[in-house]
Design a protein around this motif. Structure first.
Motif, mmCIF file in Angstrom:
data_model
loop_
_atom_site.group_PDB
_atom_site.id
_atom_site.type_symbol
_atom_site.label_atom_id
_atom_site.label_comp_id
_atom_site.label_asym_id
_atom_site.label_seq_id
_atom_site.Cartn_x
_atom_site.Cartn_y
_atom_site.Cartn_z
ATOM 1 N N UNK A 170 0.675 -2.191 -11.150
ATOM 2 C CA UNK A 170 0.445 -2.228 -9.701
ATOM 3 C C UNK A 170 1.755 -2.229 -8.953
ATOM 4 N N UNK A 171 1.809 -1.484 -7.854
ATOM 5 C CA UNK A 171 2.998 -1.507 -7.001
ATOM 6 C C UNK A 171 3.122 -2.871 -6.342
ATOM 7 N N UNK A 172 4.336 -3.262 -6.024
ATOM 8 C CA UNK A 172 4.558 -4.539 -5.349
ATOM 9 C C UNK A 172 3.913 -4.512 -3.975
ATOM 10 N N UNK A 173 3.625 -5.695 -3.461
ATOM 11 C CA UNK A 173 2.999 -5.805 -2.140
ATOM 12 C C UNK A 173 3.850 -5.087 -1.115
ATOM 13 N N UNK A 174 3.218 -4.240 -0.310
ATOM 14 C CA UNK A 174 3.955 -3.436 0.665
ATOM 15 C C UNK A 174 3.977 -4.080 2.025
ATOM 16 N N UNK A 175 4.909 -3.647 2.840
ATOM 17 C CA UNK A 175 5.030 -4.220 4.183
ATOM 18 C C UNK A 175 3.861 -3.793 5.048
ATOM 19 N N UNK A 176 3.436 -4.642 5.932
ATOM 20 C CA UNK A 176 2.288 -4.361 6.795
ATOM 21 C C UNK A 176 2.700 -3.567 8.013
ATOM 22 N N UNK A 177 1.796 -2.648 8.425
ATOM 23 C CA UNK A 177 2.073 -1.861 9.628
ATOM 24 C C UNK A 177 2.147 -2.743 10.867
ATOM 25 N N UNK A 178 1.468 -3.892 10.804
ATOM 26 C CA UNK A 178 1.487 -4.754 11.976
ATOM 27 C C UNK A 178 2.873 -5.303 12.249
ATOM 28 N N UNK A 201 7.357 0.037 -0.075
ATOM 29 C CA UNK A 201 7.319 -0.076 1.377
ATOM 30 C C UNK A 201 6.427 1.012 1.970
ATOM 31 N N UNK A 202 5.378 0.592 2.657
ATOM 32 C CA UNK A 202 4.538 1.551 3.386
ATOM 33 C C UNK A 202 5.277 2.003 4.650
ATOM 34 N N UNK A 203 4.993 3.220 5.069
ATOM 35 C CA UNK A 203 5.491 3.705 6.355
ATOM 36 C C UNK A 203 4.416 3.388 7.396
ATOM 37 N N UNK A 204 4.711 2.531 8.365
ATOM 38 C CA UNK A 204 3.695 2.150 9.340
ATOM 39 C C UNK A 204 3.164 3.342 10.129
#
Length: 277
Positions: A12-20, A270-273
């Motif tokens: 599993x990928x590490x927890x990603x940053x939230x768009x919020x 890291x997600x792109x918001x």
């Protein structure tokens, strides 16, 4: 058409940053994607909105856009779905054995990137660089090598992080046609062996909710309709904005996440918001 995978790559990928986290950023930190490069996929599990990247795979993007505009994908099922891997669709036979009446595509596993296509929030990984082209996570040869190449560009390739869209193929690298898949989790074993051409901006939770199986038992989940954002009626067209990965705001998010994870950090962490209204 089946995808190779390794057990190690299915972690599993590490927890990603939230768009919020980024919702309060200034308007200049955001961009509006070209509506001709955004697909809106209505499934029986919900909506998926994904951006396509002709910078990385122009021929594959053109094929997908053409098939979308013709209605080819409407009603097709997710016939092969692996929980910690990907969800595959795009076959008119819904078996993995079919394709469109168009010729197969030449692989676009890598692309050439010059000064006109800088990486967003780039950082070093060994002798290479990682970062983003718009919202697509990529790895690149070191930009400094461009001065030594005839075209003043360096080789770059998409990373198969969660939400990335890739083209399915058979054993022949040049056998992609219409089938594609949504990544449910990261799988680096696909990098430079499959063509990455898009990324989910909204709806990764929908991708992960699709019924699993090899093949998926009936009833299979399906794409009820697939449209270009540009082709939706104005009163039904969502407004889509994506954080610019070259902005200071996104660099700050990347720096924060890198500090949290240390040497293990990759652009899959890291997600792109995105904002969809």
């Amino acid at each position: 058409m089946k995808l190779a995978m390794t057990a190690a790559a299915l972690a599993l990928a590490a927890v990603t940053a939230s768009a919020t986290t980024a919702s309060a950023q200034s308007a200049s930190d955001w961009r509006t994607p070209d509506p001709n490069n955004v697909i809106v996929v209505e499934t029986n599990k919900g909506r998926i909105i994904a951006e396509l990247y002709p910078q990385a795979a122009p021929n594959h993007v053109e094929r997908v856009r053409s098939l979308v505009k013709s209605g080819f994908y409407d009603g097709l099922t997710f016939f092969r779905v692996i929980s910690d891997f990907m969800a595959q669709t795009g076959d008119p036979q819904n078996t993995g054995m079919g394709g469109s009446d168009q010729p197969n595509l030449t692989a676009e596993f890598t692309f050439r990137r010059g000064a006109d296509l800088p990486l967003g929030a780039s950082f070093k990984v060994g002798s290479n660089e990682q970062g983003w082209v718009d919202a697509l996570p990529v790895t690149s040869q070191n930009s400094a090598l461009a001065v030594m190449t005839a075209d003043r560009k360096v080789a770059t390739w998409g990373n198969f992080c969660p939400g990335v869209l890739g083209m399915a193929r058979a054993g022949d690298p040049d056998s992609a046609n219409s089938q594609f898949f949504f990544m449910r989790q990261a799988n680096a074993s696909l990098d430079k062996t499959y063509t990455a051409f898009g990324r989910v901006l909204q709806g990764l939770d929908v991708v992960r909710a699709i019924k699993t199986g090899e093949p998926v038992p009936d009833p299979q989940d399906k794409m009820l309709s697939v449209k270009l954002l540009a082709d939706l009626p104005a009163d039904k067209r969502p407004t889509v904005r994506v954080m610019d990965t070259r902005s200071d705001a996104f660099k700050a998010l990347a720096t924060k996440r890198q500090a949290e994870l240390g040497a293990s950090f990759t652009n899959c962490d890291l997600d792109v918001p995105a904002q969809v209204k």
